[in-house]
Design an enzyme around this catalytic site. Structure first.
Site, PDB file in Angstrom:
ATOM      1  N   ASP A  88      -0.503  19.664  45.670  1.00  0.00           N
ATOM      2  CA  ASP A  88      -1.775  19.664  44.944  1.00  0.00           C
ATOM      3  C   ASP A  88      -2.840  19.184  45.924  1.00  0.00           C
ATOM      4  OD1 ASP A  88      -3.771  19.565  43.001  1.00  0.00           O
ATOM      5  OD2 ASP A  88      -2.464  18.676  41.482  1.00  0.00           O
ATOM      6  N   ASP A  99      -9.771  21.643  43.651  1.00  0.00           N
ATOM      7  CA  ASP A  99      -8.506  21.268  43.022  1.00  0.00           C
ATOM      8  C   ASP A  99      -7.645  22.519  42.849  1.00  0.00           C
ATOM      9  OD1 ASP A  99      -6.536  19.832  41.748  1.00  0.00           O
ATOM     10  OD2 ASP A  99      -7.696  19.410  39.933  1.00  0.00           O
ATOM     11  N   HIS A 159      -8.565  20.766  33.126  1.00  0.00           N
ATOM     12  CA  HIS A 159      -9.661  19.824  32.910  1.00  0.00           C
ATOM     13  C   HIS A 159     -10.981  20.359  33.420  1.00  0.00           C
ATOM     14  CE1 HIS A 159      -9.053  18.869  37.228  1.00  0.00           C
ATOM     15  NE2 HIS A 159      -7.784  19.077  36.935  1.00  0.00           N
ATOM     16  N   HIS A 167     -11.814  14.838  36.742  1.00  0.00           N
ATOM     17  CA  HIS A 167     -11.285  15.062  35.387  1.00  0.00           C
ATOM     18  C   HIS A 167     -12.358  14.678  34.388  1.00  0.00           C
ATOM     19  CE1 HIS A 167      -7.535  14.762  37.763  1.00  0.00           C
ATOM     20  NE2 HIS A 167      -7.197  15.769  37.000  1.00  0.00           N
ATOM     21  N   GLU A 192      -4.245  24.188  34.886  1.00  0.00           N
ATOM     22  CA  GLU A 192      -2.992  23.882  35.555  1.00  0.00           C
ATOM     23  C   GLU A 192      -1.810  23.819  34.605  1.00  0.00           C
ATOM     24  OE1 GLU A 192      -2.938  20.068  37.609  1.00  0.00           O
ATOM     25  OE2 GLU A 192      -4.820  19.507  36.688  1.00  0.00           O
ATOM     26  N   GLU A 288      -2.090  25.868  39.849  1.00  0.00           N
ATOM     27  CA  GLU A 288      -3.453  25.450  39.492  1.00  0.00           C
ATOM     28  C   GLU A 288      -4.510  26.179  40.305  1.00  0.00           C
ATOM     29  OE1 GLU A 288      -4.398  21.324  40.269  1.00  0.00           O
ATOM     30  OE2 GLU A 288      -6.047  21.367  38.829  1.00  0.00           O
TER      31      GLU A 288
END
Ligand code: CO
Length: 303
Positions: A88, A99, A159, A167, A192, A288
């Site tokens: 990640d 992200d 998110h 987030h 994700e 993700e």
């Protein structure tokens, strides 16, 4: 919304691309016997050399770990034989945060789990548009998981991504949780899906390597105050790793840092992010991507 919190989408796309490139670079480093710390540090170095900061420490989570493992300083752990590894990665430029994540299967036994997770992400992306209820996306992920014989992880999800805050706002579930909140045009989100052959829930493991500043309460011990000032100066309000502090301060032992971090967490000066572990020790896969919600579709930025 303050003017400084508005998005310049060209900058977002730039950090999105950098995050994705770094993720792919890291993917190539995941091999049996490779040190986890070498993978994390190489990816972080890759981004630094390209002029980016980190949105968060590179997560290298193995098997039943779903997320939030990053190596401590001097970590000797290696990628085990036949591991399922989640990488990640997020680049940062100023307050812009990337992200994205991918799962690598070294066993050859979990390709169905990974394919299901990737399919869920693909389908979710095809559903994203202004006005889409988040539980519809969750329902699709849940359906794919179930039809492949897996469980979606219900206490993890996608998110909203705001500048300063990785987030923020909307939560995008991996199952139909009944939340009919609608996505909005211009919103930046990360989706994700996580899936497992275990229970479908993660819990906090014992390892904690990632922290983030949350407030500035008065701190009793002078060393903890020094560490708090160091965090303010180096990591602002973005997530950081214990290893970063130890390296930066050139300390042989992490004992005092950990004691200080414990005190800061207890005083609510920082938040801790323990490693998240599947509750039945099931194997976990994650996929993700980050995107901009548009009127009738979306634009993926981590590509
Ligand atoms: Co994310």
């Amino acid at each position: 919304m303050e003017e400084t919190d508005e998005y310049d989408y060209s900058v977002l796309k730039e950090i999105g691309k950098a995050s994705y490139d770094a993720l792919n670079y890291g993917k190539g480093l995941v091999k049996e016997g490779a040190r986890l710390i070498d993978i994390a540090e190489s990816v972080e170095e890759y981004l630094k050399e390209k002029g980016f900061e980190m949105a968060f420490p590179v997560n290298v989570s193995v098997n039943e770990q779903a997320a939030h493992y990053t190596s401590p300083f001097g970590d000797t752990s290696v990628v085990p034989k036949g591991a399922v590894v989640k990488l990640d990665v997020g680049a940062r430029k100023g307050t812009y945060l990337g992200d994205c994540a991918v799962t690598i299967d070294l066993s050859g036994k979990y390709s169905k789990l990974i394919e299901a997770t990737e399919k869920a992400l693909e389908n979710a992306i095809s559903m994203v548009k202004a006005g889409r209820a988040v539980n519809e996306i969750g329902r699709e992920t849940e359906n794919i998981a179930k039809s492949c014989g897996f469980e979606p992880i219900r206490n993890l999800g996608g998110h909203g991504v705001e500048r300063h805050n990785l987030h923020a706002g909307v939560f995008i579930p991996n199952f139909d949780n009944g939340d009919t909140t609608e996505l909005e045009e211009g919103q930046v989100i990360a989706i994700e899906p996580f899936m497992t052959n275990g229970s479908g829930y993660v819990g906090d493991g014992e390892t904690i390597e990632i922290f983030q500043k949350t407030g500035s309460p008065s701190i009793r011990s002078s060393y903890a105050r020094e560490i708090a000032a160091f965090i303010d100066e180096h990591y602002l309000t973005f997530p950081f790793a214990t290893r970063w502090i130890q390296k930066e301060l050139k300390l042989e032992s992490d004992f005092n840092i950990r004691r200080a971090l414990t005190e800061l967490a207890y005083a609510d000066a920082i938040e801790s992010f323990p490693v998240l572990v599947e509750k039945k020790k099931g194997m976990v896969a994650q996929a993700e991507k980050e995107m901009i919600v548009e009127k009738d579709s979306c634009t993926v930025v981590t590509r």
